[in-house]
Motif scaffolding. Sequence first.
Motif, mmCIF file in Angstrom:
data_model
loop_
_atom_site.group_PDB
_atom_site.id
_atom_site.type_symbol
_atom_site.label_atom_id
_atom_site.label_comp_id
_atom_site.label_asym_id
_atom_site.label_seq_id
_atom_site.Cartn_x
_atom_site.Cartn_y
_atom_site.Cartn_z
ATOM 1 N N GLY A 143 -32.115 -46.112 3.897
ATOM 2 C CA GLY A 143 -31.649 -45.460 2.757
ATOM 3 C C GLY A 143 -30.707 -44.520 3.251
ATOM 4 N N ASP A 144 -30.574 -43.765 4.453
ATOM 5 C CA ASP A 144 -29.641 -42.913 4.828
ATOM 6 C C ASP A 144 -28.276 -43.862 4.958
ATOM 7 N N ILE A 145 -28.269 -44.676 5.495
ATOM 8 C CA ILE A 145 -26.942 -45.465 5.850
ATOM 9 C C ILE A 145 -26.247 -45.820 4.754
ATOM 10 N N GLY A 146 -26.865 -46.090 3.611
ATOM 11 C CA GLY A 146 -26.574 -46.374 2.191
ATOM 12 C C GLY A 146 -25.819 -45.085 1.382
ATOM 13 N N GLN A 147 -26.021 -43.744 1.933
ATOM 14 C CA GLN A 147 -25.484 -42.569 1.159
ATOM 15 C C GLN A 147 -24.043 -42.334 2.006
ATOM 16 N N PRO A 148 -23.167 -42.468 1.165
ATOM 17 C CA PRO A 148 -21.888 -42.474 1.917
ATOM 18 C C PRO A 148 -21.498 -41.101 2.654
ATOM 19 N N LEU A 149 -22.045 -39.953 2.340
ATOM 20 C CA LEU A 149 -22.017 -38.691 3.230
ATOM 21 C C LEU A 149 -22.642 -38.775 4.239
ATOM 22 N N HIS A 150 -23.629 -39.734 4.588
ATOM 23 C CA HIS A 150 -24.407 -39.892 6.146
ATOM 24 C C HIS A 150 -23.656 -40.647 6.856
ATOM 25 N N GLY A 151 -22.473 -41.483 6.353
ATOM 26 C CA GLY A 151 -21.660 -42.288 7.058
ATOM 27 C C GLY A 151 -20.234 -41.831 7.375
ATOM 28 N N ALA A 152 -19.851 -40.563 6.919
ATOM 29 C CA ALA A 152 -18.401 -40.301 7.074
ATOM 30 C C ALA A 152 -18.262 -38.777 7.190
ATOM 31 N N GLU A 153 -17.067 -38.306 7.437
ATOM 32 C CA GLU A 153 -16.714 -36.835 7.176
ATOM 33 C C GLU A 153 -15.376 -36.848 7.125
#
Length: 278
Positions: free
Chosen positions: A143-153
């Motif tokens: 679930g986390d990896i699909g939330q874009p703000l868990h994968g970028a900054e």
Amino acid sequence: MRFLVILAALIGFAAPANAYWEYGHQTVAAIAWRNVTPATRAKITQLLRHTDLLKTEGCPATNIEEASVWADCIKKLGNDWRYASVWHYQDADVCKPFDVTAECKDGNCVSAQIERDVKLLKDRKAPQVERVKALLFLVHFVGDIGQPLHGAEHDHDAGGNKAQVSYGIYTTDRLNLHSVWDGLLAERAITSGPNIVRTYSRADRAKLGGGTVQDWGKDSWELAKAVYADLNDGDACKPITGRVSITEPMIQKWVPEARTQVIKGGLRLARLLDEALG
């Protein structure tokens, strides 16, 4: 009603730094449950009967939806689980070519942990407690990896946690870009249109649940880059100063994208669970 509950949570409490709020995670898990094989469901149920081995009283995981938020719940249990806090995300810079090598040093990022959890679940000789733990982490991290703000900054903003925003007419010091995608936008996306918790066709599962874990990380990073561009007049790398307004046109654009990410999460999770346990 659910919107009011989430809104009340925002007013009363700070948003969790690295959490896709319960509704998003539970929906990903529910989609996965509907799309795994009966044999996989039976093995998930069997593993969940042994969650007492984890000694995480107060963080139940008796079914897959409870399991989906266990990894956030254990944060309140103190130092015993603090080591896992960095596993929920990978802050790849949207202004550089996609690369999580530095972020994933020593396996301390969400994509590396997903791969580790799958390996543990496949290993029938691994200790039962480790396989149970792997299941609970896996259900959450997909679930986390699909939330874009868990994968970028952007500009070292910790996945949008330091980017203050207003959401339509709603403004509070506790509201940031990350929390909008974790909560308010996810809620609106999931509840807009037909129910997304259902059995999907083989074609849909292949299209939306395919790819590698690294592909999924890049997918989220690309979406995050587009989000920052929307906030910055088309320039994802433009510095953000002050509080940025998330307008209704932005929300209308992001809702279907967020909805698709939740569906992808559920079907990706179903595929991994079938591969590891089926």
